[in-house]
Design a protein around this motif. Structure first.
Motif, PDB file in Angstrom:
ATOM      1  N   PHE A  71       0.856  -1.178   0.000  1.00  0.00           N
ATOM      2  CA  PHE A  71       0.000   0.000   0.000  1.00  0.00           C
ATOM      3  C   PHE A  71       0.889   1.224   0.000  1.00  0.00           C
ATOM      4  CE2 PHE A  71      -1.911   3.585   1.982  1.00  0.00           C
ATOM      5  CZ  PHE A  71      -3.229   3.550   1.565  1.00  0.00           C
TER       6      PHE A  71
ATOM      7  N   PHE B 271       3.777  -2.151  13.048  1.00  0.00           N
ATOM      8  CA  PHE B 271       3.943  -0.745  13.396  1.00  0.00           C
ATOM      9  C   PHE B 271       2.577  -0.064  13.368  1.00  0.00           C
ATOM     10  CE2 PHE B 271       8.134  -1.395  11.064  1.00  0.00           C
ATOM     11  CZ  PHE B 271       8.844  -1.623  12.227  1.00  0.00           C
ATOM     12  N   GLY B 272       2.464   0.976  14.168  1.00  0.00           N
ATOM     13  CA  GLY B 272       1.239   1.758  14.146  1.00  0.00           C
ATOM     14  C   GLY B 272       1.560   3.218  13.900  1.00  0.00           C
ATOM     15  N   TYR B 273       0.637   3.902  13.276  1.00  0.00           N
ATOM     16  CA  TYR B 273       0.840   5.325  12.940  1.00  0.00           C
ATOM     17  C   TYR B 273      -0.380   6.115  13.370  1.00  0.00           C
ATOM     18  CZ  TYR B 273       4.189   2.944   9.956  1.00  0.00           C
ATOM     19  OH  TYR B 273       5.188   2.128   9.509  1.00  0.00           O
ATOM     20  N   VAL B 274      -0.146   7.306  13.887  1.00  0.00           N
ATOM     21  CA  VAL B 274      -1.252   8.207  14.218  1.00  0.00           C
ATOM     22  C   VAL B 274      -0.834   9.630  13.870  1.00  0.00           C
ATOM     23  CG1 VAL B 274      -2.331   6.858  16.048  1.00  0.00           C
ATOM     24  CG2 VAL B 274      -0.419   8.373  16.603  1.00  0.00           C
TER      25      VAL B 274
ATOM     26  N   ARG C  71       3.909  11.307   4.516  1.00  0.00           N
ATOM     27  CA  ARG C  71       2.826  12.154   5.009  1.00  0.00           C
ATOM     28  C   ARG C  71       3.178  12.506   6.452  1.00  0.00           C
ATOM     29  NH1 ARG C  71      -3.557  11.117   4.238  1.00  0.00           N
ATOM     30  NH2 ARG C  71      -4.074  13.318   3.972  1.00  0.00           N
ATOM     31  N   LEU C  72       3.495  13.764   6.669  1.00  0.00           N
ATOM     32  CA  LEU C  72       4.127  14.137   7.933  1.00  0.00           C
ATOM     33  C   LEU C  72       3.236  13.884   9.139  1.00  0.00           C
ATOM     34  CD1 LEU C  72       5.865  17.392   6.755  1.00  0.00           C
ATOM     35  CD2 LEU C  72       6.929  15.203   7.243  1.00  0.00           C
ATOM     36  N   GLN C  73       1.912  13.987   8.953  1.00  0.00           N
ATOM     37  CA  GLN C  73       1.059  13.801  10.117  1.00  0.00           C
ATOM     38  C   GLN C  73       0.973  12.351  10.567  1.00  0.00           C
ATOM     39  OE1 GLN C  73       0.149  14.796   7.036  1.00  0.00           O
ATOM     40  NE2 GLN C  73      -2.061  14.979   6.866  1.00  0.00           N
ATOM     41  N   THR C  74       1.487  11.420   9.748  1.00  0.00           N
ATOM     42  CA  THR C  74       1.504  10.027  10.187  1.00  0.00           C
ATOM     43  C   THR C  74       2.920   9.450  10.188  1.00  0.00           C
ATOM     44  OG1 THR C  74       1.114   9.260   7.925  1.00  0.00           O
ATOM     45  CG2 THR C  74      -0.818   9.558   9.337  1.00  0.00           C
ATOM     46  N   GLY C  75       3.859  10.092   9.532  1.00  0.00           N
ATOM     47  CA  GLY C  75       5.210   9.545   9.429  1.00  0.00           C
ATOM     48  C   GLY C  75       5.255   8.297   8.565  1.00  0.00           C
ATOM     49  N   PHE C  76       4.352   8.206   7.602  1.00  0.00           N
ATOM     50  CA  PHE C  76       4.213   7.009   6.771  1.00  0.00           C
ATOM     51  C   PHE C  76       4.211   7.421   5.306  1.00  0.00           C
ATOM     52  CE2 PHE C  76       1.441   4.077   4.427  1.00  0.00           C
ATOM     53  CZ  PHE C  76       1.961   2.837   4.775  1.00  0.00           C
TER      54      PHE C  76
ATOM     55  N   GLU D 140       9.740   7.813   7.586  1.00  0.00           N
ATOM     56  CA  GLU D 140      10.079   9.233   7.614  1.00  0.00           C
ATOM     57  C   GLU D 140      11.080   9.627   6.520  1.00  0.00           C
ATOM     58  OE1 GLU D 140       8.880  11.500   9.641  1.00  0.00           O
ATOM     59  OE2 GLU D 140       7.897  10.301  11.189  1.00  0.00           O
TER      60      GLU D 140
END
Lengths: 722, 123
Positions: free
Chosen positions: B6, B120-123, B58-63, B33
């Protein structure tokens, strides 16, 4: 109800509900109200406190007066021993300053100003001395910097630094965790108050007066597409249709959606999805069934762990909507967007903006020391950064999550004037507005200024305000990369420029009939100059045909064509301008349209077109990245067609044309037309064109040096003819 | 090697291969990152497993993007190529069960990795 804690709160808390009751009572004539405040933990008696911290600003502003706001941050939750404020002159939010404070006595502080932003010429000082009377007023003495002291008194306004509105909507079937009991999970700091904490309370303690919108609702899944997984676009659509406060503008308000999963899957626990369009950071989403729903194996209270993680995620995403970056991204500059002040990364911070599982020792180490708060640097930003960096829908995402420190500047030696040359500053309906800029050295000494300072729109802040509407900052379509040299402006000498102000990247700022106010700040190397506020009027349409034309005219394409001076690509926009040129012939809007229609025909016009090579079974030839290659096609100049448009626009009624376009733009357009005539082998026509220009400028009392320059050029073309 | 992944705007591919007698397990690779419009190729055991143009974090998720590949339980060489940075980085990763590998570009473009047996998790 009489004990006042003059020491500050020192960890004691002002109850959130009491803040509202306190403010509802308004400024107080007596010694001030007393708020009952619960102690920090069980068994403590309530402490009666009134904070010094909060916002001080006048309710009424005298037109033209120097005014502003003051924020004092010395007690209450997580005090930063900081004061900040702005001084405003006219429309543009002028100078913003921040000072670090040291207490010098009860209700008295002093400190050095370490940050300035905006029109720093209004704040030449380097130090503030503040005295405050709780719930009444604060007096600031600005001193130092070689300037005369300035003393300003600000009435108390609020215990909060900013107001913000929150709305929580949830997809049917989700639990929407918006509160947590801080003591539920056994892994927490020993001294942490055991309390039920809400999202609103977290942000109140960060310095906001939080109001919950009455519009909280359940979003039917079918509202934004079938399926439990949400795309960013679906959420953006849902925000527009379900958020009761949605407006396509900057406002202290935001929307949170509680849903099951993002289309990325279980790896995404939440997102500030709104980096779409011109107004970012208005919407966030929490995905309750993502990884945040899985407590670590063997956790002592997995139910409490999940609830805390969902709560943490919601506060984290809302933090992004306030333009807070992740703790490890504080120093990051991405595509020119970076921190508001020099910041260091905080990879070990126990903050809502850090990832619990990324610190040394993992999530258990994080929560063992997590005080349900933001870091000091984050609080400094939320409370004291210029509001446009923090406000939802204002600065784009990640822009100014820190800001650059401005240099201290002297009192302005330059004066910036906005003006137009027409009676009553009145413009016709559908007429683009170009404003002339006049920059004058008003000092006794020569001043060096960048040669491009009146043409480089990146160095300008232009604000347009229609009467009874909010002020809007214009963002220019074009970002020019100009080589600039320093030129000397002698005492009393001026330089001139012209800038279109009707439309920009965010649409049309001047369109409907009415009164408008335009003001501009020019950002020079070491100071910002703020212009006079200039009022202008847009007249009502003269006929129904104009109203019909307006539906097509006020489009992004037409704005771009008028700004860039023509196109051979945006043909639909050209069709609209053709209609304006015909139906409003002889009037100012038609002259602007004719200039935009004629200019592309004055030159050999280059077009980039896809290159569909033959012999590839009809497929487009592909470059190495799989994209079709392109070639440049040149359409030859059409002098006759150009002349037909430009004669009508500029030369047949030259005085009316000069009034419509403004002197500077009129001279530029006629000059350019004459040059192309000469280049195409007709110096006689060029000489005639310039003769008309010379005569028109003379009649309109334009500076003799400008007229002389035109006359010299006209004579040169006339000599070439002989 | 079986691939699925993805990412925003990523090139998509699917390929299978058996590798001897070692049992297969999933290696999940996340590009995290530091990507800023980069053309990125990731090779797993010498084979191109992921290719993306203009990959951006995408900086708001680091993904930035992710893919999954089935590999034999063994040491697997991962190679990251970032064309415009003239960067080529290789690392051996020991895969002895489902493994998550995070790849970031740090200060100065240096590759940083993290390895976990958990997603891993992203927020």
């Amino acid at each position: 109800m009489a004990m006042i804690d003059e020491r500050g709160l020192d960890g004691h808390t002002i109850d959130d509900l009491d803040i509202e009751a306190f403010e509802a009572a308004g400024p107080f004539p007596g010694p001030g109200p007393v708020i009952p405040v619960p102690g920090p933990g069980n068994g403590f008696p309530p402490v009666q406190v009134i904070p010094f911290s909060g916002l001080y600003k006048p309710q009424l502003i005298k037109p033209g007066a120097l005014t502003g706001e003051l924020r004092i941050d010395v007690d209450g939750h997580f005090p930063q021993m900081t004061a900040s404020g702005n001084l405003r002159s006219g429309l543009i939010s002028a100078g913003h300053w921040i000072a670090k404070l040291t207490a010098t006595g009860p209700g008295a502080w002093t400190g050095g100003i370490y940050f300035k932003n905006g029109s720093t010429g209004l704040i030449p000082h380097t130090k503030v001395t503040i005295t405050a009377v709780k719930a009444k007023h604060a007096t600031v003495t600005f001193s130092g910097g070689g300037a005369v002291d300035r003393v300003m008194t600000f009435p108390w306004a609020s215990t909060a630094f900013h107001d913000v509105g929150l709305e929580f909507d949830s997809v049917a079937g989700t639990s929407a965790v918006t509160t947590v009991d801080t003591g539920d999970h056994p892994n927490h700091p020993g001294g942490l108050a055991d309390e039920v904490l809400s999202i609103e309370t977290v942000y109140r303690r960060a310095g906001f007066k939080v109001t919950k919108s009455a519009g909280d609702s359940v979003v039917p899944i079918a509202g934004a597409g079938v399926g439990a997984r949400w795309s960013d676009m679906e959420m953006h659509d849902a925000m527009q249709s379900h958020w009761s406060q949605f407006a396509n503008k900057a406002q202290w308000s935001m929307w949170t959606l509680f849903a099951s999963l993002h289309e990325q899957g279980t790896s995404l626990g939440g997102i500030m999805f709104d980096d779409i369009g011109p107004h970012h950071r208005q919407g966030t989403a929490i995905f309750e069934d993502a990884f945040i729903a899985n407590a670590p194996a063997g956790d002592l209270n997995p139910v409490a762990w999940v609830r805390r993680m969902r709560f943490w995620t919601a506060v984290h995403e809302i933090g992004h909507a306030f333009n807070l970056a992740h703790s490890w991204q504080k120093a990051l500059v991405d595509n020119g967007h970076g921190p508001w002040i020099n910041l260091a990364n905080e990879p070990e911070a126990r903050s809502f903006m850090n990832y619990p599982y990324n610190v040394a020792g993992g999530q258990s180490a994080f929560f063992a020391n997590f005080g349900f708060r933001f870091s000091d640097n984050e609080l400094l930003f939320l409370r004291h950064a210029p509001g446009r960096f923090v406000q939802q829908g204002n600065a784009i995402w990640f822009d100014h999550h820190g800001f650059e420190q401005a240099a201290v500047s002297p009192e302005p030696a330059l004066q910036l004037e906005l003006r137009v040359h027409r009676p009553g500053n009145a413009f016709a309906f559908l007429e683009p507005v170009d404003v002339e800029l006049k920059l004058t050295n008003v000092s006794d000494e020569p001043v060096l200024v960048p040669s491009t300072c009146l043409t480089d729109t990146d160095g300008m802040t232009i604000v347009v305000k229609r009467q009874r509407d909010d002020a809007r900052q214009q963002r220019s379509f074009a970002h020019l990369c100009l080589k600039s040299i320093k030129v000397v402006l002698a005492p009393g000498q001026s330089m001139y420029g012209s800038v279109p102000v009707s439309a920009g990247l965010d649409g049309w700022n001047i369109d409907e009939p009415g009164r408008y106010l335009v003001q501009m700040a020019l950002h020079l190397d070491d100071e910002d100059l703020v212009s006079n506020p200039m009022t202008l009027t847009v007249e009502p349409p003269m006929a129904r045909a104009e109203e019909k034309l307006a539906q097509d005219f006020f489009s992004d394409d037409v704005a771009r064509v008028l700004t860039f001076g023509g196109t051979q690509v945006l043909t639909a926009a050209n069709d609209v301008l053709e209609e304006v040129a015909v139906k409003l012939a002889g009037r100012a809007p038609a002259r602007h349209a004719q200039v935009a229609l004629g200019r592309p025909y004055t030159i050999d016009y280059k077009l980039i077109v896809p290159d569909f090579s033959e012999g590839l079974s009809g497929a487009a030839a592909e470059g190495i990245d799989g994209a079709p290659t392109a070639r440049i096609e040149v359409q030859a100049a059409d002098p006759a067609r150009a002349k037909a448009y430009l004669d009508r626009a500029l030369l047949e009624e030259p005085e009316a044309a000069a009034e419509a376009l403004g002197h500077i733009r009129y001279k530029e357009e006629v000059d350019r037309f004459a040059d192309t005539q000469a280049e195409q082998g007709d110096p006689g026509a060029a000489a005639d064109t310039l003769a008309t220009l010379q005569q028109t400028l003379e009649v309109r009392n334009v500076k003799p040096s400008v007229v002389a320059e035109v006359a010299a050029k006209q004579a040169a073309y006339a000599r070439a003819l002989r | 090697v079986r691939l699925s992944f993805f990412s925003s705007g990523a090139w998509r591919a699917r390929h299978t291969e058996s590798r001897g007698v070692d049992p297969l397990t999933e290696l999940h690779v996340a590009l995290e990152e530091g990507f800023s419009g980069d053309d990125v190729v990731v090779r797993v055991a010498g084979e191109e497993a992921f290719k993306a143009k203009a990959l951006r974090t995408r900086l708001q998720t680091g993904f930035a993007g992710a893919f999954t590949v089935d590999v034999a339980e063994d040491d697997v060489e991962i190679t990251v190529e970032v064309a415009k940075r003239r960067l080529r980085y290789s690392q051996k990763v020991t895969v002895d069960g489902p493994t998550w590998l995070g790849i970031s570009l740090g200060d100065g473009g240096a590759v940083e990795t993290r390895i976990s047996p958990e997603p891993f998790g992203y927020v």
